[in-house]
Design a protein around this motif. Sequence first.
Motif, PDB file in Angstrom:
ATOM      1  N   ARG A 144      38.812  40.104  46.014  1.00  0.00           N
ATOM      2  CA  ARG A 144      39.100  39.414  44.763  1.00  0.00           C
ATOM      3  C   ARG A 144      40.537  38.914  44.819  1.00  0.00           C
ATOM      4  N   ALA A 145      40.736  37.661  44.518  1.00  0.00           N
ATOM      5  CA  ALA A 145      42.064  37.058  44.571  1.00  0.00           C
ATOM      6  C   ALA A 145      42.929  37.564  43.414  1.00  0.00           C
ATOM      7  N   GLN A 146      44.226  37.434  43.592  1.00  0.00           N
ATOM      8  CA  GLN A 146      45.153  37.792  42.520  1.00  0.00           C
ATOM      9  C   GLN A 146      44.925  36.862  41.338  1.00  0.00           C
ATOM     10  N   LYS A 147      45.031  37.414  40.123  1.00  0.00           N
ATOM     11  CA  LYS A 147      44.841  36.578  38.943  1.00  0.00           C
ATOM     12  C   LYS A 147      45.724  37.054  37.802  1.00  0.00           C
TER      13      LYS A 147
ATOM     14  N   ASN B 276      46.742  40.831  27.987  1.00  0.00           N
ATOM     15  CA  ASN B 276      46.543  42.030  27.184  1.00  0.00           C
ATOM     16  C   ASN B 276      46.620  41.570  25.738  1.00  0.00           C
ATOM     17  N   ILE B 277      45.489  41.427  25.095  1.00  0.00           N
ATOM     18  CA  ILE B 277      45.432  40.841  23.755  1.00  0.00           C
ATOM     19  C   ILE B 277      46.155  41.703  22.728  1.00  0.00           C
TER      20      ILE B 277
ATOM     21  N   THR C 283      51.061  38.997  29.227  1.00  0.00           N
ATOM     22  CA  THR C 283      50.266  38.662  30.400  1.00  0.00           C
ATOM     23  C   THR C 283      50.575  39.675  31.497  1.00  0.00           C
ATOM     24  N   ILE C 284      49.548  39.995  32.268  1.00  0.00           N
ATOM     25  CA  ILE C 284      49.727  40.897  33.393  1.00  0.00           C
ATOM     26  C   ILE C 284      49.119  40.243  34.629  1.00  0.00           C
ATOM     27  N   ILE C 285      49.613  40.631  35.773  1.00  0.00           N
ATOM     28  CA  ILE C 285      49.089  40.100  37.025  1.00  0.00           C
ATOM     29  C   ILE C 285      48.241  41.189  37.680  1.00  0.00           C
TER      30      ILE C 285
END
Length: 91
Positions: free
Chosen positions: A55-58, A62-63, A68-70
Amino acid sequence: MTKADIVNEITKNTGIDKVTVLATVEAFMEAVKTSLAKDENVYLRGFGSFIVKKRAQKTARNISKNTTIIIPEHNIPAFKPAKTFTLSVKK
């Protein structure tokens, strides 16, 4: 169908005792997990393949914290059924 159901079915069809069948099923599952952990695929002709997908990094959100988190690149196990297996299930 659970593992116990599988063991009972094999015992009924082959006449081998449950303890031996359970040990064999456990050993099979452990061998598959170990192979996938080593990044090696498992191919069972006529049944399917247990493969490792990357699975690629995306970027995710976090609502609740509005941040945003990586999510880093990672591997996941997957099963790809054989063509004959897929056709037999479709019937």
